[in-house]
Design an enzyme around this catalytic site. Structure first.
Site, mmCIF file in Angstrom:
data_model
loop_
_atom_site.group_PDB
_atom_site.id
_atom_site.type_symbol
_atom_site.label_atom_id
_atom_site.label_comp_id
_atom_site.label_asym_id
_atom_site.label_seq_id
_atom_site.Cartn_x
_atom_site.Cartn_y
_atom_site.Cartn_z
ATOM 1 N N GLU A 127 0.796 -1.242 0.000
ATOM 2 C CA GLU A 127 0.000 0.000 0.000
ATOM 3 C C GLU A 127 0.823 1.284 0.000
ATOM 4 O O GLU A 127 0.573 2.188 0.798
ATOM 5 C CB GLU A 127 -0.958 -0.014 1.207
ATOM 6 C CG GLU A 127 -1.883 -1.211 1.197
ATOM 7 C CD GLU A 127 -2.779 -1.320 2.424
ATOM 8 O OE1 GLU A 127 -2.672 -0.477 3.330
ATOM 9 O OE2 GLU A 127 -3.596 -2.264 2.462
ATOM 10 N N ASN A 169 2.110 -5.280 -3.117
ATOM 11 C CA ASN A 169 0.691 -5.559 -2.853
ATOM 12 C C ASN A 169 -0.059 -4.255 -2.588
ATOM 13 O O ASN A 169 0.413 -3.400 -1.828
ATOM 14 C CB ASN A 169 0.617 -6.459 -1.604
ATOM 15 C CG ASN A 169 -0.747 -7.068 -1.353
ATOM 16 O OD1 ASN A 169 -1.317 -7.710 -2.231
ATOM 17 N ND2 ASN A 169 -1.266 -6.893 -0.147
HETATM 18 O O1 G3I Z 1 -5.979 -7.866 18.894
HETATM 19 C C1 G3I Z 1 -6.475 -6.602 19.349
HETATM 20 C C2 G3I Z 1 -7.273 -6.763 20.601
HETATM 21 O O2 G3I Z 1 -6.417 -7.231 21.626
HETATM 22 C C3 G3I Z 1 -7.864 -5.401 20.980
HETATM 23 O O3 G3I Z 1 -8.692 -5.547 22.089
HETATM 24 C C4 G3I Z 1 -8.683 -4.857 19.831
HETATM 25 C C5 G3I Z 1 -9.255 -3.476 20.129
HETATM 26 O O4 G3I Z 1 -9.318 -2.682 19.000
HETATM 27 O O5 G3I Z 1 -7.863 -4.751 18.704
HETATM 28 C C6 G3I Z 1 -7.318 -5.995 18.268
HETATM 29 O O6 G3I Z 1 -6.488 -5.773 17.163
HETATM 30 C C7 G3I Z 1 -7.164 -5.528 15.943
HETATM 31 C C8 G3I Z 1 -6.697 -6.563 14.933
HETATM 32 O O7 G3I Z 1 -7.253 -6.293 13.670
HETATM 33 C C9 G3I Z 1 -7.081 -7.985 15.310
HETATM 34 O O8 G3I Z 1 -8.471 -8.133 15.300
HETATM 35 C C10 G3I Z 1 -6.831 -4.142 15.476
HETATM 36 O O9 G3I Z 1 -7.397 -3.191 16.350
HETATM 37 C C11 G3I Z 1 -7.341 -3.936 14.087
HETATM 38 O O10 G3I Z 1 -6.860 -2.683 13.599
HETATM 39 C C12 G3I Z 1 -6.849 -5.023 13.174
HETATM 40 O O11 G3I Z 1 -7.436 -4.841 11.901
HETATM 41 C C13 G3I Z 1 -6.762 -5.473 10.843
HETATM 42 C C14 G3I Z 1 -6.392 -4.427 9.805
HETATM 43 O O12 G3I Z 1 -5.793 -5.063 8.701
HETATM 44 C C15 G3I Z 1 -5.426 -3.401 10.370
HETATM 45 O O13 G3I Z 1 -4.850 -2.638 9.405
HETATM 46 C C16 G3I Z 1 -7.689 -6.511 10.232
HETATM 47 O O14 G3I Z 1 -7.889 -7.578 11.162
HETATM 48 C C17 G3I Z 1 -7.077 -7.065 8.948
HETATM 49 O O15 G3I Z 1 -8.033 -7.871 8.286
HETATM 50 C C18 G3I Z 1 -6.696 -5.917 8.032
HETATM 51 O O16 G3I Z 1 -6.092 -6.456 6.888
HETATM 52 C C19 G3I Z 1 -5.720 -5.517 5.897
HETATM 53 C C20 G3I Z 1 -4.456 -6.019 5.247
HETATM 54 O O17 G3I Z 1 -3.451 -6.254 6.200
HETATM 55 C C21 G3I Z 1 -3.940 -5.035 4.192
HETATM 56 N N1 G3I Z 1 -4.976 -4.745 3.217
HETATM 57 C C22 G3I Z 1 -6.260 -4.295 3.790
HETATM 58 C C23 G3I Z 1 -6.780 -5.320 4.800
HETATM 59 C C24 G3I Z 1 -8.142 -4.932 5.298
HETATM 60 O O18 G3I Z 1 -8.106 -3.724 5.997
#
Ligand code: G3I
Length: 305
Positions: A127, A169
């Site tokens: 990105e 990517n």
């Molecule tokens: O694990 C913590 C948890 O302990 C906490 O209580 C909670 C509170 O917010 O957060 C949890 O972490 C989260 C994590 O996902 C696991 O669920 C993060 O806040 C959250 O920001 C994170 O989101 C991820 C996101 O990337 C972050 O950028 C998504 O799961 C994941 O699917 C997403 O994936 C991205 C790719 O890497 C890049 N392309 C886009 C794609 C979708 O956004």
């Protein structure tokens, strides 16, 4: 074939999914994972903040749970992601200049070395381009270390692991006429011309009403492939439901199958309830783990190849 993985393999392709380590104790989830998929991407566990939460101290525990599960099941692994402006640990967010460049390169080298021989493809850089019509690089602390940060990351990854395919990517790079797509294309063209080690381009393919499946998707994949790189659909999900969603999934799969160098498709999660999207039903299995119409259309498209 009767599964996504087996059907894709019949044309030499893989079919994968994003996996979250904390779901490996969910038997419904693992049952579908082991049955259907031949490639996994860690949804969050191989990101910079997860692997190097303190500078110079690497924690591979959760990432290894996913890698070990994959290896045990004969699946391969896409590495995601070595260098990114997002999900940086706090210490890295606060860095700039030469110190940041060196910290980024050290991260790339250490992680790619640790996983040497276990990774099918690395998302080396994720990105790095702006949305909208500028076609410019995204402003970030990494970009401010110099425009050559991307090629520096690719060279470090190649030096650490000469067997993994090295990918760039991004998202919103699906429509051939979009400025962002053109900008990434020109970067890859330049890298190939100058011998920067790049092997593949990942198209995240997160589709919704604001970013619909473009009618020229096949053109985009074909044009990138013609630069001499593999192309992969790396994070596929499509908002919607029923036959409309199923048809859009079918179109994406057909576009990939029509391009020789489109060698794999990964969906970004298993069940709708596993999706990163807070609401909506963008995946191939419903929240109970039942196959949706979209699943059937993908399977049929793979088997028609
Ligand atoms: O694990 C913590 C948890 O302990 C906490 O209580 C909670 C509170 O917010 O957060 C949890 O972490 C989260 C994590 O996902 C696991 O669920 C993060 O806040 C959250 O920001 C994170 O989101 C991820 C996101 O990337 C972050 O950028 C998504 O799961 C994941 O699917 C997403 O994936 C991205 C790719 O890497 C890049 N392309 C886009 C794609 C979708 O956004």
């Amino acid at each position: 074939g009767t599964t996504l993985g087996a059907s894709a393999a019949e044309s030499g392709r893989y079919f994968g999914t994003a996996v979250a380590a904390n779901k490996l104790s969910d038997s419904t989830y693992v049952g579908i994972l082991n049955r259907e998929f031949k490639m996994v991407t860690a949804e969050n566990e191989m990101k910079i903040d997860a692997l190097e939460p303190t500078q110079g101290q690497f924690t591979y525990t959760n990432a290894d749970r996913i890698v070990n599960h994959a290896v045990g099941q004969g699946m391969r692994v896409r590495g995601h992601t070595l260098a990114w402006h997002s999900q940086q640990p706090t210490w890295m967010q606060n860095m700039s200049g030469t110190a940041l460049r060196n910290a980024m390169l050290n991260h790339v080298t250490k992680v790619a070395t640790y996983y040497r021989g276990k990774i099918h493809s690395w998302d080396v850089v994720n990105e790095a381009f702006q949305d909208g019509t500028s076609g410019a690089r995204r402003d970030s602390n990494l970009q401010r270390t110099g425009n050559d940060w991307i090629e520096a990351a690719f060279r470090a990854a190649r030096a650490a692991d000469s067997s993994a395919k090295l990918c760039y990517n991004d998202y919103n790079t699906d429509n051939w006429s979009h400025a962002k797509t053109q900008a990434v294309y020109r970067m890859v063209q330049d890298f190939k011309a100058r011998g920067v080690p790049i092997d593949c381009v990942g198209f995240q393919a997160h589709f919704n009403s604001g970013n619909p499946v473009p009618s020229n998707y096949h053109t985009t994949l074909q044009n990138f492939a013609a630069l001499g790189v593999d192309v992969q659909i790396t994070e596929l999900d499509i908002e919607g439901s029923g036959s409309s969603q199923a048809q859009q999934y079918q179109g994406i799969v057909q576009a990939c199958l029509a391009v020789t160098r489109c060698n794999g498709i990964t969906v970004w999660g298993i069940r709708d309830s596993d999706s990163w999207r807070a609401s909506g039903t963008p995946l191939l299995f419903d929240s109970s783990g039942n196959k949706k119409a979209a699943y059937t259309s993908v399977l049929n498209a793979l088997n028609a190849a």
